[in-house]
Design an enzyme around this catalytic site. Structure first.
Site, PDB file in Angstrom:
ATOM      1  CB  CYS A  78      -7.146   1.736  -9.561  1.00  0.00           C
ATOM      2  SG  CYS A  78      -5.515   2.489  -9.740  1.00  0.00           S
TER       3      CYS A  78
ATOM      4  N   GLY B 113      -5.480   4.194  -2.720  1.00  0.00           N
ATOM      5  CA  GLY B 113      -6.348   3.198  -2.118  1.00  0.00           C
ATOM      6  C   GLY B 113      -7.787   3.414  -2.526  1.00  0.00           C
ATOM      7  CB  SER B 114     -10.884   2.020  -1.149  1.00  0.00           C
ATOM      8  OG  SER B 114     -10.978   2.546   0.164  1.00  0.00           O
ATOM      9  CB  THR B 115     -13.529   5.939  -3.711  1.00  0.00           C
ATOM     10  OG1 THR B 115     -12.904   5.860  -5.003  1.00  0.00           O
ATOM     11  CG2 THR B 115     -14.326   7.228  -3.637  1.00  0.00           C
TER      12      THR B 115
ATOM     13  CD  GLU C 193      -3.102   5.509  -8.246  1.00  0.00           C
ATOM     14  OE1 GLU C 193      -3.468   4.431  -8.764  1.00  0.00           O
ATOM     15  OE2 GLU C 193      -1.945   5.723  -7.850  1.00  0.00           O
TER      16      GLU C 193
ATOM     17  N   GLY D 130     -10.300   7.219   0.951  1.00  0.00           N
ATOM     18  CA  GLY D 130      -9.860   8.515   0.464  1.00  0.00           C
ATOM     19  C   GLY D 130     -10.764   9.648   0.910  1.00  0.00           C
TER      20      GLY D 130
END
Length: 493
Positions: free
Chosen positions: A300, A244-246, A266, A249
């Site tokens: 991504c 998912g998104s940073t 990831e 994360g």
């Protein structure tokens, strides 16, 4: 299993905990078809207590599952793949309704890849877990008598793994986590993306039919953040695997750090595509053009940030514009459609905000930027910006949609510097007729992977990112390593 307990496209789903279909304590929320804005089906909203129950079920099942013979684990995964292939058409139809994927994508790249991953890790369960360590000769000392000491490194299962999956692929992404985790002897709690969780319940059905013991696989969904937070924070969780998104994360990583939990992350990407003067422009255009069509740019690994050497800059921009303008946007069920909708109205609004920002920052809108028909559905036109700089937010930040920006550069050194001037480092691309230069440049890019004259992937190669694009590597045998811990055993010779 009774019919009403099954996750269908029309009936209410239930949580899957400890091998039982459980009524959600948080009620239900609607899963929306992004192509039509109609309700696909209600999805269950778990309570934090039910998430804890799922973790407890996985913990209780771990001892037995981790000690099963590899051949038994392989057989379960192989049978699951056969169930998925048997139910292929219905599964693909549901995946398309939930995610807005085109028919070809839903069939081949969602359900098809999922089945292939279960097959791959059925074989993976049989891979050796021991690695011999060279013997060491030790002199006598305070630690005991001298002698020759042998050693072996053995990969052991981590334990209970929370798998938090992405919305862009409700089949392949969960399979890429669940299958290698089970192959290594772990048990899992899957928290699907709230936008398209129904397919993951189908996956749980397939695994149950394949003989996965109760508690080995658990699925808890919810639109509220408390569900995911509980699945990460639970004491019984040993590892979190997240796609998912940073931003999300980071929050998960902070929680994992407090509990010393293992992580596989990831996260976001802003893939640079360096196109040199001697590149095959047709190849570069078709490769970069996948940003417009593949998952409507919601991936991504997309080459969204094009760095074009000045000798071919205008030709490349013109080629990308022609490519984008020829793509059919519309109902993903129509065989002629190439670009389907994005996942939600909120995400469409976010993409449109980035396109407006790019114009404000001084980028030249070459094509796209408008909201195309049909009237219902969350559609975004393939959009191309030229005359960009690396300072623009639309160039630096992950848009996650069918938007490509093009930045010119003069020489190899400048191209490499621009590519590396990014918070992300997942996957970059190099197009050049000089293969030696392409590999030289690839070696200087601070990313987890580089495609040389291709956007294709080798599905045995390690996958993961540098910098803010993630932690750890998976795919192929690397995924088996990711879902295991190393134990050293030493003995006197």
């Amino acid at each position: 299993m009774s019919t009403d307990a099954r996750t269908t496209g029309t009936a209410e789903a239930r949580l899957f905990i400890g091998g039982e279909w459980v009524e959600p304590e948080g009620g239900y929320y609607d899963v929306i078809n992004p192509a039509t804005e109609e309700v696909v089906a209600p999805a269950p909203e778990a309570s934090p207590a039910q998430v804890a129950a799922a973790v407890d079920a996985a913990r209780d099942a771990f001892d037995g599952w981790s000690r099963t013979a590899p051949e038994e684990r392989a057989a379960v995964l192989d049978r699951a793949a056969r169930v998925i292939r048997r139910e292929f058409a219905g599964y693909a139809e549901l995946a398309q309704a939930e995610s807005g994927a085109t028919t070809g994508t839903a069939r081949a790249l969602q359900v098809g890849v999922s089945a292939a991953r279960f097959e791959r890790y059925a074989r993976g369960a049989l891979e050796p877990v021991e690695t011999a360590v060279p013997p060491q000769i030790n002199a006598a000392g305070p630690m005991g008598g001298g002698g020759v000491f042998g050693a072996v490194a053995v990969r052991r299962p981590v334990g209970v793994v929370t798998c938090i999956t992405s919305y862009n692929n409700p089949w392949a992404n969960p399979a890429g986590k669940v299958a290698p985790a089970l192959a290594m002897g772990n048990t899992v709690v899957v928290k699907p993306a709230p936008q398209d969780p129904l397919s993951v319940y189908r996956m749980a059905e397939a695994l149950a039919e394949a003989g996965a013991p109760p508690g080995v696989v658990n699925v808890v969904s919810g639109a509220r953040p408390e569900v995911g937070e509980a699945a990460v924070a639970a004491e019984g969780v040993d590892m979190v695997s997240f796609t998912g998104s940073t931003a999300v994360g980071r929050r998960i990583a902070e929680q994992c750090g407090r509990g010393m939990k293992r992580q596989l992350m990831e996260l976001g990407g802003k893939g640079a595509a360096l196109v040199f003067d001697d590149a095959d422009l047709a190849s570069a255009v078709s490769g970069i053009g996948t940003t417009f069509s593949f998952y409507s740019g919601q991936i991504c690994t997309a080459p969204t940030r094009v760095l074009a050497q000045r000798g071919i800059y205008e030709r490349l921009v013109a080629g990308l514009a022609r490519y984008a303008q020829q793509l059919t946007v519309g109902d993903p069920r129509d065989p002629a459609t190439v670009v389907g909708p994005v996942i939600s109205a909120a995400h469409r609004d976010r993409i449109e905000a980035y396109t407006a920002l790019a114009v404000k920052e001084g980028a030249r809108l070459v094509t796209g930027g408008e909201r195309p028909g049909p009237e219902r559905g969350f559609y975004v036109a393939p959009t191309l910006f030229a005359d960009c700089t690396n300072a623009m937010r639309a160039v630096r930040e992950e848009v996650f949609g069918p938007v490509v920006t093009v930045v010119p550069f003069d020489d190899e050194e400048e191209g490499i510097a621009l590519a590396n001037d990014s918070d992300y480092g997942l996957l970059d691309y190099v197009w050049s007729g000089d293969v030696a230069r392409a590999f030289r440049v690839a070696g200087r890019l601070r990313v987890g992977g580089v495609g040389v004259n291709t956007v294709g992937r080798n599905m045995e190669a390690p996958f993961g990112g540098f910098k803010r694009s993630g932690v750890g590597r998976d795919v192929g045998s690397y995924a088996l390593h990711a879902y295991s811990e190393l134990q050293a055993i030493v003995w006197p010779g």
